[in-house]
Design a protein around this motif. Structure first.
Motif, PDB file in Angstrom:
ATOM      1  N   ALA A 226       0.824  -1.212   0.000  1.00  0.00           N
ATOM      2  CA  ALA A 226       0.000   0.000   0.000  1.00  0.00           C
ATOM      3  C   ALA A 226       0.855   1.258   0.000  1.00  0.00           C
ATOM      4  O   ALA A 226       0.564   2.225  -0.711  1.00  0.00           O
ATOM      5  N   LEU A 227       1.930   1.272   0.786  1.00  0.00           N
ATOM      6  CA  LEU A 227       2.802   2.442   0.795  1.00  0.00           C
ATOM      7  C   LEU A 227       3.502   2.632  -0.543  1.00  0.00           C
ATOM      8  O   LEU A 227       3.672   3.764  -1.014  1.00  0.00           O
ATOM      9  N   ALA A 228       3.897   1.536  -1.174  1.00  0.00           N
ATOM     10  CA  ALA A 228       4.541   1.644  -2.482  1.00  0.00           C
ATOM     11  C   ALA A 228       3.573   2.191  -3.524  1.00  0.00           C
ATOM     12  O   ALA A 228       3.935   3.059  -4.340  1.00  0.00           O
ATOM     13  N   ASP A 229       2.329   1.713  -3.501  1.00  0.00           N
ATOM     14  CA  ASP A 229       1.336   2.219  -4.449  1.00  0.00           C
ATOM     15  C   ASP A 229       1.007   3.686  -4.179  1.00  0.00           C
ATOM     16  O   ASP A 229       0.797   4.467  -5.111  1.00  0.00           O
ATOM     17  N   ALA A 230       0.933   4.068  -2.894  1.00  0.00           N
ATOM     18  CA  ALA A 230       0.644   5.472  -2.571  1.00  0.00           C
ATOM     19  C   ALA A 230       1.768   6.384  -3.063  1.00  0.00           C
ATOM     20  O   ALA A 230       1.502   7.477  -3.590  1.00  0.00           O
ATOM     21  N   ARG A 231       3.007   5.953  -2.915  1.00  0.00           N
ATOM     22  CA  ARG A 231       4.120   6.755  -3.434  1.00  0.00           C
ATOM     23  C   ARG A 231       4.068   6.855  -4.956  1.00  0.00           C
ATOM     24  O   ARG A 231       4.303   7.927  -5.523  1.00  0.00           O
ATOM     25  N   GLU A 232       3.748   5.751  -5.604  1.00  0.00           N
ATOM     26  CA  GLU A 232       3.672   5.774  -7.069  1.00  0.00           C
ATOM     27  C   GLU A 232       2.544   6.661  -7.557  1.00  0.00           C
ATOM     28  O   GLU A 232       2.684   7.384  -8.551  1.00  0.00           O
ATOM     29  N   VAL A 233       1.405   6.628  -6.870  1.00  0.00           N
ATOM     30  CA  VAL A 233       0.277   7.471  -7.268  1.00  0.00           C
ATOM     31  C   VAL A 233       0.625   8.943  -7.145  1.00  0.00           C
ATOM     32  O   VAL A 233       0.289   9.751  -8.023  1.00  0.00           O
ATOM     33  N   HIS A 234       1.321   9.303  -6.084  1.00  0.00           N
ATOM     34  CA  HIS A 234       1.627  10.715  -5.851  1.00  0.00           C
ATOM     35  C   HIS A 234       2.792  11.221  -6.693  1.00  0.00           C
ATOM     36  O   HIS A 234       3.150  12.402  -6.595  1.00  0.00           O
ATOM     37  N   THR A 235       3.399  10.368  -7.491  1.00  0.00           N
ATOM     38  CA  THR A 235       4.383  10.840  -8.464  1.00  0.00           C
ATOM     39  C   THR A 235       3.748  11.199  -9.803  1.00  0.00           C
ATOM     40  O   THR A 235       4.452  11.688 -10.687  1.00  0.00           O
ATOM     41  N   ARG A 236       2.454  10.954  -9.957  1.00  0.00           N
ATOM     42  CA  ARG A 236       1.748  11.272 -11.201  1.00  0.00           C
ATOM     43  C   ARG A 236       0.780  12.424 -10.933  1.00  0.00           C
ATOM     44  O   ARG A 236      -0.155  12.281 -10.140  1.00  0.00           O
ATOM     45  N   PRO A 237       0.964  13.557 -11.570  1.00  0.00           N
ATOM     46  CA  PRO A 237       0.078  14.704 -11.297  1.00  0.00           C
ATOM     47  C   PRO A 237      -1.391  14.427 -11.609  1.00  0.00           C
ATOM     48  O   PRO A 237      -2.275  14.899 -10.881  1.00  0.00           O
ATOM     49  N   CYS A 238      -1.661  13.649 -12.664  1.00  0.00           N
ATOM     50  CA  CYS A 238      -3.062  13.381 -13.003  1.00  0.00           C
ATOM     51  C   CYS A 238      -3.735  12.547 -11.923  1.00  0.00           C
ATOM     52  O   CYS A 238      -4.908  12.767 -11.591  1.00  0.00           O
ATOM     53  N   ARG A 239      -2.980  11.617 -11.324  1.00  0.00           N
ATOM     54  CA  ARG A 239      -3.556  10.811 -10.244  1.00  0.00           C
ATOM     55  C   ARG A 239      -3.765  11.665  -8.992  1.00  0.00           C
ATOM     56  O   ARG A 239      -4.761  11.493  -8.280  1.00  0.00           O
ATOM     57  N   VAL A 240      -2.858  12.566  -8.710  1.00  0.00           N
ATOM     58  CA  VAL A 240      -3.000  13.425  -7.528  1.00  0.00           C
ATOM     59  C   VAL A 240      -4.227  14.321  -7.657  1.00  0.00           C
ATOM     60  O   VAL A 240      -5.007  14.484  -6.711  1.00  0.00           O
ATOM     61  N   VAL A 241      -4.420  14.886  -8.856  1.00  0.00           N
ATOM     62  CA  VAL A 241      -5.588  15.752  -9.077  1.00  0.00           C
ATOM     63  C   VAL A 241      -6.871  14.953  -8.955  1.00  0.00           C
ATOM     64  O   VAL A 241      -7.852  15.400  -8.325  1.00  0.00           O
ATOM     65  N   ALA A 242      -6.902  13.749  -9.542  1.00  0.00           N
ATOM     66  CA  ALA A 242      -8.107  12.926  -9.459  1.00  0.00           C
ATOM     67  C   ALA A 242      -8.391  12.484  -8.036  1.00  0.00           C
ATOM     68  O   ALA A 242      -9.553  12.496  -7.587  1.00  0.00           O
ATOM     69  N   LEU A 243      -7.333  12.115  -7.293  1.00  0.00           N
ATOM     70  CA  LEU A 243      -7.525  11.613  -5.933  1.00  0.00           C
ATOM     71  C   LEU A 243      -8.006  12.706  -4.995  1.00  0.00           C
ATOM     72  O   LEU A 243      -9.079  12.608  -4.384  1.00  0.00           O
ATOM     73  N   TRP A 244      -7.240  13.770  -4.877  1.00  0.00           N
ATOM     74  CA  TRP A 244      -7.553  14.796  -3.887  1.00  0.00           C
ATOM     75  C   TRP A 244      -8.600  15.783  -4.388  1.00  0.00           C
ATOM     76  O   TRP A 244      -9.393  16.304  -3.598  1.00  0.00           O
ATOM     77  N   GLY A 245      -8.606  16.047  -5.690  1.00  0.00           N
ATOM     78  CA  GLY A 245      -9.667  16.906  -6.220  1.00  0.00           C
ATOM     79  C   GLY A 245     -11.041  16.272  -6.079  1.00  0.00           C
ATOM     80  O   GLY A 245     -12.007  16.920  -5.658  1.00  0.00           O
ATOM     81  N   GLY A 246     -11.129  14.983  -6.404  1.00  0.00           N
ATOM     82  CA  GLY A 246     -12.408  14.291  -6.215  1.00  0.00           C
ATOM     83  C   GLY A 246     -12.795  14.154  -4.765  1.00  0.00           C
ATOM     84  O   GLY A 246     -13.971  14.272  -4.406  1.00  0.00           O
ATOM     85  N   ALA A 247     -11.797  13.936  -3.875  1.00  0.00           N
ATOM     86  CA  ALA A 247     -12.098  13.804  -2.448  1.00  0.00           C
ATOM     87  C   ALA A 247     -12.604  15.109  -1.858  1.00  0.00           C
ATOM     88  O   ALA A 247     -13.471  15.109  -0.969  1.00  0.00           O
TER      89      ALA A 247
END
Length: 346
Positions: A226-247
């Motif tokens: 889970a920590l590895a996937d969370a780090r990988e997600v936060h290295t992609r700007p599109c994933r960060v926008v989708a994750l936190w923008g949607g939240a």
């Protein structure tokens, strides 16, 4: 004297007889195949009918509430209700964005949105959002996502959703001075007993993981993944926008939906007060494991009344909000859930 020559019948080899096919018994695989097919079809049909039966049973068990909500909404302003219905659909889009943002793998957006709409119907069968998580986990597994990664994405989704909701609540508390009216809503010592019990359960789980090594190894592996996937997600700007923008968008959309229903019924409160009431009530009792989020309703009525709204109007607003966001999408969501099960997407 002449030597004896062998007779032709003794010199020639014996002629082979034609092979006659012997009757063979039916194999076990062919005998059990029709039964297994019938069993699989029966199980699939049962899985398709279970959500429909659950929805029908829930509607029958809550006949007075359904009738009162429909009667109140019949006299409401249809324009505001239509706006609230549009925001309800937008909430599913925001949830799908958060799901995709919490996952490094890319899934088909149309099926992901359909699974989130069907997950809303599953939430009425299981408490605490477990229905939506179960549907999403099954959907991700059918899309080829490994089990550890799918489970980690659900944990990251829950963490981002709760963290963003808390942040939005703090912003509204800082920007709206009306929070002082919520002083009477602070829980007393008796309501802190479940919180202490939950803390004790978490501590006991930590001790159990520390002592039992066979249990610690898979949990540690899951946390590492889970920590590895969370780090990988936060290295992609599109994933960060989708994750936190949607939240961040989800609580704002839900609170605005409540404000639209209140405007249709003449609630008489400004938008920021209604959204603050929704956030405060959801944060106070959102952890109570009740199917469909019904534990929030009483606290929401109480919070709206604390802001100066009439209790009858506050009750009608909460009933209308529940009808618009849960009961109206329940039948199409249940049918879509059954269709996804039949199509083997779930």
């Amino acid at each position: 004297m002449s030597s004896l020559s062998p007779s032709p019948s003794l010199a020639s080899p014996p002629r082979a007889l034609p092979a006659v096919p012997l009757p063979t018994a039916p194999s076990a695989d062919s005998a059990s195949r029709p039964t297994s097919l019938l069993g699989a079809r029966g199980l699939r049909l049962a899985l398709c009918l279970v959500p429909v039966l659950l929805a029908a049973g829930w509607a029958v068990a809550h006949r007075p509430v359904v009738y009162e909500g429909v009667r109140r909404l019949a006299a409401a302003d249809p324009g505001w209700l239509l706006a609230g219905a549009g925001l309800t659909g937008l909430n599913c889009v925001a949830a799908a964005c958060v799901r995709q943002g919490a996952l490094p793998d890319r899934v088909r957006p149309g099926l992901l949105l359909a699974s989130q709409f069907a997950a809303g119907a599953a939430n009425h069968a299981l408490p605490g959002g477990l229905g939506a998580h179960a549907v999403t986990l099954r959907f991700l597994r059918s899309q080829g996502v490994p089990p550890a990664r799918a489970t980690a994405s659900i944990g990251l989704y829950s963490l981002a959703k709760s963290g963003a909701k808390t942040g939005v609540l703090l912003v509204f508390l800082a920007a709206t001075p009306a929070w002082r009216r919520l002083g009477g809503l602070v829980p007393d010592g008796r309501l802190l007993v479940p919180v202490a019990a939950a803390g004790g359960a978490v501590a006991a789980a930590g001790v159990l993981l520390t002592v039992v090594r066979p249990l610690r190894r898979p949990v540690t592996g899951l946390l590492r993944s889970a920590l590895a996937d969370a780090r990988e997600v936060h290295t992609r700007p599109c994933r960060v926008v989708a994750l936190w923008g949607g939240a961040v968008a989800m609580p704002l959309v839900q609170g605005t939906t409540l404000a639209c229903v209140g405007a249709s019924l003449g609630l008489g409160l400004p938008w920021q007060h209604v959204v603050l009431a929704y956030l405060a009530a959801g944060t106070a009792v959102g952890a109570v494991p009740a199917p469909g989020g019904f534990a929030v309703d009483a606290a929401l009525v109480w919070t709206l009344a604390a802001f100066g709204c009439a209790p009858a109007t506050a009750t009608a607003t909460v009933i209308g909000y529940r009808v618009l966001t849960d009961w109206v999408p329940l039948l199409p969501g249940t049918l879509l859930l059954s269709a996804l099960i039949r199509a083997k997407v779930l």
